[in-house]
Design an enzyme around this catalytic site. Structure first.
Site, PDB file in Angstrom:
ATOM      1  N   LYS A  38       0.838  -1.206   0.000  1.00  0.00           N
ATOM      2  CA  LYS A  38       0.000   0.000   0.000  1.00  0.00           C
ATOM      3  C   LYS A  38       0.874   1.257   0.000  1.00  0.00           C
ATOM      4  O   LYS A  38       2.071   1.174   0.301  1.00  0.00           O
ATOM      5  CB  LYS A  38      -0.913  -0.017   1.235  1.00  0.00           C
ATOM      6  CG  LYS A  38      -0.154  -0.050   2.561  1.00  0.00           C
ATOM      7  CD  LYS A  38      -1.076  -0.394   3.724  1.00  0.00           C
ATOM      8  CE  LYS A  38      -0.316  -0.354   5.038  1.00  0.00           C
ATOM      9  NZ  LYS A  38      -1.135  -0.860   6.161  1.00  0.00           N
ATOM     10  N   TYR A 271      14.011  31.131   0.840  1.00  0.00           N
ATOM     11  CA  TYR A 271      12.963  32.096   1.174  1.00  0.00           C
ATOM     12  C   TYR A 271      13.127  32.628   2.599  1.00  0.00           C
ATOM     13  O   TYR A 271      13.570  31.900   3.497  1.00  0.00           O
ATOM     14  CB  TYR A 271      11.587  31.431   1.085  1.00  0.00           C
ATOM     15  CG  TYR A 271      11.165  31.080  -0.323  1.00  0.00           C
ATOM     16  CD1 TYR A 271      10.947  32.066  -1.274  1.00  0.00           C
ATOM     17  CD2 TYR A 271      10.971  29.754  -0.688  1.00  0.00           C
ATOM     18  CE1 TYR A 271      10.545  31.739  -2.561  1.00  0.00           C
ATOM     19  CE2 TYR A 271      10.559  29.418  -1.965  1.00  0.00           C
ATOM     20  CZ  TYR A 271      10.348  30.415  -2.904  1.00  0.00           C
ATOM     21  OH  TYR A 271       9.949  30.085  -4.162  1.00  0.00           O
TER      22      TYR A 271
END
Ligand SMILES: *Cc1c(COP(=O)(O)O)cnc(C)c1O
Length: 377
Positions: A38, A271
């Protein structure tokens, strides 16, 4: 050249390690395995990892959702696939047509699925889920529910092929809770047997149970994390090491330095004001970021390994890039930085990343998104 990734950052998966881990788990728990693949095989890549496990003799694949099952079914026509979670009623036809096995934990849904299968002149394979202590999906193992299961088994459109439960605490040092769950499951199976019901596949073990508990002569184990070379806890690792056995590291996150510049003192890196260079700094740019599952939080906390030396991740991690301070390490553009790997080699392991992020190793590998190519070596 084959296998050259489309990006300069990628997840490298060792197929030899996956194969090793598969046979090791199988040997330790003495049961055939359902390979749990999964969430893109916990980051290892659903198709590539499944191919290895099928070659190794996996008798089942386990997934969480219908979409995951369908991706695998397109590639692998024969291998049985069990959806461990819920599938909406309106997708019943797809389940039947694609020969996917569905987990059942409600009589009402079982009836609906049976009717759809009958309308297609087919049978849907299902496994019954029993909730022995996880308090998640499944019938509580009561007398009334035993009769519910018997009713489900009588539905003409279903083939009740299996029954299973799931552990909530099998990775603990003390197994009292897990043993209680196992006991409730075995008792419920006995009760069903007395009502004339037996199953081809009775299963309980996740990785932790398979590696550190008795298997009660059940029919298969559902291994996930351990296939990918990681342990649910230090206690399952101890249990394995005491037998002189070890999982092999399988999943490595690599990125090339795509730009290398010396940045002057006083300049910002990335940033905001996440990092100021206090002195001239050799900054390498790596082409991956939080859009790849390499979390923003790792900025100024994580490190990479460059030519065997630790280099700190500096500044904030951007969506698509991040930065390392390569210091005095002799390096050039194109050189490779290992961000997540085998901790024995000095890189951060999934556990180290998890510690920084306040998550677990399961999540640290699962969060690596599909945008990163998977390279099988
Ligand atoms: C995810 C999952 C597994 C595998 O668990 P691991 O701890 O990764 O081995 C097994 N069974 C069920 C029902 C699951 O959801």
């Amino acid at each position: 050249m084959p296998n050259l990734p489309t990006r300069a950052s990628f997840v490298e998966v060792s197929t030899a390690a996956l194969a090793h881990n598969f046979s090791l788990i199988q040997e330790v728990c003495e049961m055939p395995l359902m390979a749990v693949v999964k969430a893109n095989a916990y980051g290892a890549g659903a198709l590539g990892a499944s191919r290895v496990f099928i070659e190794q003799g996996a008798i089942y694949l386990g997934v969480a959702t219908l979409d995951e099952a369908l991706e695998l079914r397109q590639e692998f026509k024969e291998i049985p696939i069990l959806i461990l979670g819920f599938t909406p009623d309106h997708m019943a036809k797809t389940l039947v047509e694609q020969r996917i096995t569905q987990t059942i934990f409600s009589h009402k849904q079982a009836e609906h699925f049976s009717n759809v299968a009958l309308s297609l002149n087919q049978k849907l394979k299902v496994h019954i889920k029993v909730d022995t202590g996880m308090s998640r999906l499944g019938f509580l193992p009561t007398k009334e529910n035993a009769h519910e299961v018997v009713k489900i088994a009588k539905l003409k459109g279903l083939e009740v092929e299996g029954i299973f439960t799931h552990h909530s605490n099998a990775d603990a040092l003390f197994k009292n809770y897990a043993l209680g769950q196992a006991r409730r499951f075995m008792d419920f199976l006995d009760e069903l047997k007395n009502l004339g019901l037996e199953f081809k596949y009775r299963h309980m073990a996740n990785s932790a149970c398979a590696l550190s508990m008795d298997n009660y002569g059940l029919d298969l184990a559902r291994a996930g994390l351990a296939l990918y070379g990681l342990h649910p806890s230090i206690y399952t690792q101890d249990a394995l090491n005491q037998k002189g056995l070890e999982l092999q590291h399988a999943i490595t996150l690599k990125a090339q330095i795509v730009s290398l510049k010396t940045i002057e003192a006083g300049q910002l890196v990335g940033y905001g004001e996440g990092y100021y260079c206090l002195e001239p700094t050799r900054v390498g740019v790596l082409p991956l970021g939080y859009g790849d599952g390499w979390s923003k939080i790792l900025g100024n906390k994580a490190w990479g390994l460059l030519h065997g030396q630790k280099v700190p991740v500096i500044g904030g991690v951007c969506m698509d890039q991040c930065f390392v301070d390569v210091g005095g390490v002799p390096t050039q553009e194109g050189d490779e930085v290992i961000l997540l790997g085998d901790p024995k080699s000095g890189t951060m392991g999934a556990g180290d990343v998890a510690k920084i992020l306040g998550i677990i190793n399961y999540e640290a590998i699962t969060m690596l998104t599909r945008r990163l190519p998977r390279v099988y070596v």
